[in-house]
Motif scaffolding. Structure first.
Motif, PDB file in Angstrom:
ATOM      1  N   SER A   1     -46.934 -29.278 -13.802  1.00  0.00           N
ATOM      2  CA  SER A   1     -47.681 -30.307 -14.537  1.00  0.00           C
ATOM      3  C   SER A   1     -47.213 -30.334 -15.917  1.00  0.00           C
ATOM      4  O   SER A   1     -47.596 -31.290 -16.790  1.00  0.00           O
ATOM      5  N   ARG A   2     -46.836 -29.189 -16.357  1.00  0.00           N
ATOM      6  CA  ARG A   2     -46.424 -29.037 -17.736  1.00  0.00           C
ATOM      7  C   ARG A   2     -44.821 -29.257 -18.001  1.00  0.00           C
ATOM      8  O   ARG A   2     -44.390 -29.207 -19.157  1.00  0.00           O
ATOM      9  N   GLY A   3     -44.294 -29.848 -16.875  1.00  0.00           N
ATOM     10  CA  GLY A   3     -42.785 -30.144 -17.011  1.00  0.00           C
ATOM     11  C   GLY A   3     -41.993 -29.594 -15.930  1.00  0.00           C
ATOM     12  O   GLY A   3     -42.427 -28.821 -15.242  1.00  0.00           O
ATOM     13  N   GLU A   4     -40.735 -30.058 -16.009  1.00  0.00           N
ATOM     14  CA  GLU A   4     -39.846 -29.685 -14.823  1.00  0.00           C
ATOM     15  C   GLU A   4     -39.634 -28.138 -15.173  1.00  0.00           C
ATOM     16  O   GLU A   4     -39.328 -27.849 -16.151  1.00  0.00           O
ATOM     17  N   ARG A   5     -39.282 -27.596 -13.873  1.00  0.00           N
ATOM     18  CA  ARG A   5     -38.792 -26.178 -13.854  1.00  0.00           C
ATOM     19  C   ARG A   5     -37.809 -25.838 -12.798  1.00  0.00           C
ATOM     20  O   ARG A   5     -37.852 -26.759 -11.563  1.00  0.00           O
ATOM     21  N   CYS A   6     -36.883 -24.913 -12.914  1.00  0.00           N
ATOM     22  CA  CYS A   6     -36.165 -24.478 -11.837  1.00  0.00           C
ATOM     23  C   CYS A   6     -36.369 -23.568 -10.935  1.00  0.00           C
ATOM     24  O   CYS A   6     -37.602 -23.052 -11.220  1.00  0.00           O
ATOM     25  N   VAL A   7     -35.842 -23.427  -9.730  1.00  0.00           N
ATOM     26  CA  VAL A   7     -36.365 -22.652  -8.521  1.00  0.00           C
ATOM     27  C   VAL A   7     -36.587 -21.280  -9.182  1.00  0.00           C
ATOM     28  O   VAL A   7     -37.741 -20.682  -8.865  1.00  0.00           O
ATOM     29  N   CYS A   8     -35.891 -20.654  -9.799  1.00  0.00           N
ATOM     30  CA  CYS A   8     -35.614 -19.346 -10.442  1.00  0.00           C
ATOM     31  C   CYS A   8     -37.129 -19.239 -11.477  1.00  0.00           C
ATOM     32  O   CYS A   8     -37.714 -18.155 -11.276  1.00  0.00           O
ATOM     33  N   GLU A   9     -37.253 -20.019 -12.228  1.00  0.00           N
ATOM     34  CA  GLU A   9     -38.361 -19.978 -13.081  1.00  0.00           C
ATOM     35  C   GLU A   9     -39.684 -19.632 -12.173  1.00  0.00           C
ATOM     36  O   GLU A   9     -40.614 -18.967 -12.657  1.00  0.00           O
ATOM     37  N   LEU A  10     -39.827 -20.725 -11.349  1.00  0.00           N
ATOM     38  CA  LEU A  10     -40.927 -20.723 -10.294  1.00  0.00           C
ATOM     39  C   LEU A  10     -40.925 -19.677  -9.586  1.00  0.00           C
ATOM     40  O   LEU A  10     -41.985 -19.102  -9.316  1.00  0.00           O
TER      41      LEU A  10
END
Lengths: 100, 100
Positions: B33-42
């Motif tokens: 909800s605060r912006g897109e993220r890549c899988v590794c970040e998540l």
DNA sequence: TAGGAAATTAGCCAAGTGGCTAAATCTGTC
DNA sequence: GACAGATTTAGCCACTTGGCTAATTTCCTA
């Protein structure tokens, strides 16, 4: 207000979503949005055995979505947090988008 | 607007709720909800292995809650239906009531 | 107080969920 | 083209979920 919830809060939130993550329980919640119902009425509505329905209602109650009241031989359930009905519109929009 | 949904609609709605019925996935949705993220970040955020996170994201995508976009070697996910964030406030109120 | 209806609890089983590791796929770089 | 990193897919296993039937509890009514 938009602070990051804690792990424990996410866990508790997930419990509420889990309680709603079943077609039969959604059907019951929808029915209860129109007024209180006894277990036998809901059992007939969803077409399952009463023990099954009773356990579904226990889940909803544990999640804080419904409350019950014993009157005579019957137990009546009612929706205690009507705001869950607002979910349904958003969920509908989710479904529309996902169908493209 | 408040017509009775069909059985198929309840089933589809339940799928959306089921996708949200997991603490880790809620955490990811909150982060997205605060912006897109890549899988590794998540993956780092939730503290699980990447394959696990990848499958969670696939569930959210299948439910229509997020969408993905491949850029280079990475895959970025973003929240496609921000209205799901509105759930959280209601869920919080559900929890408050249920704690009495 | 005996009988019957309503509801819950207990016990069983099939199916689904969620985690991991290993293997496969895809992309950019040397 | 080989290598390294990012991601997904596959396979495995423990645990949970959700349905049923049977048994138990509770309450009303004869």
């Amino acid at each position: 207000m938009a602070n990051k919830p804690t792990t424990a809060q996410f866990k508790a939130q997930a419990q509420v979503f889990k309680a709603l993550a079943h077609p039969g329980r959604l059907l019951m919640v929808d029915e209860l949005s129109r007024g209180e119902r006894c277990v036998c009425e809901l059992a007939e509505l969803v077409g399952s055995e009463m023990p099954t329905v009773s356990r579904h209602l226990a889940q909803l109650k544990h999640a804080g979505i419904v409350d019950d009241e014993k009157r005579g031989a019957q137990v009546f359930y009612r929706l205690v947090t009507p705001c869950v009905m607002n979910f349904f519109q958003c969920v509908a929009s989710v479904r529309e988008k996902s169908q493209r």
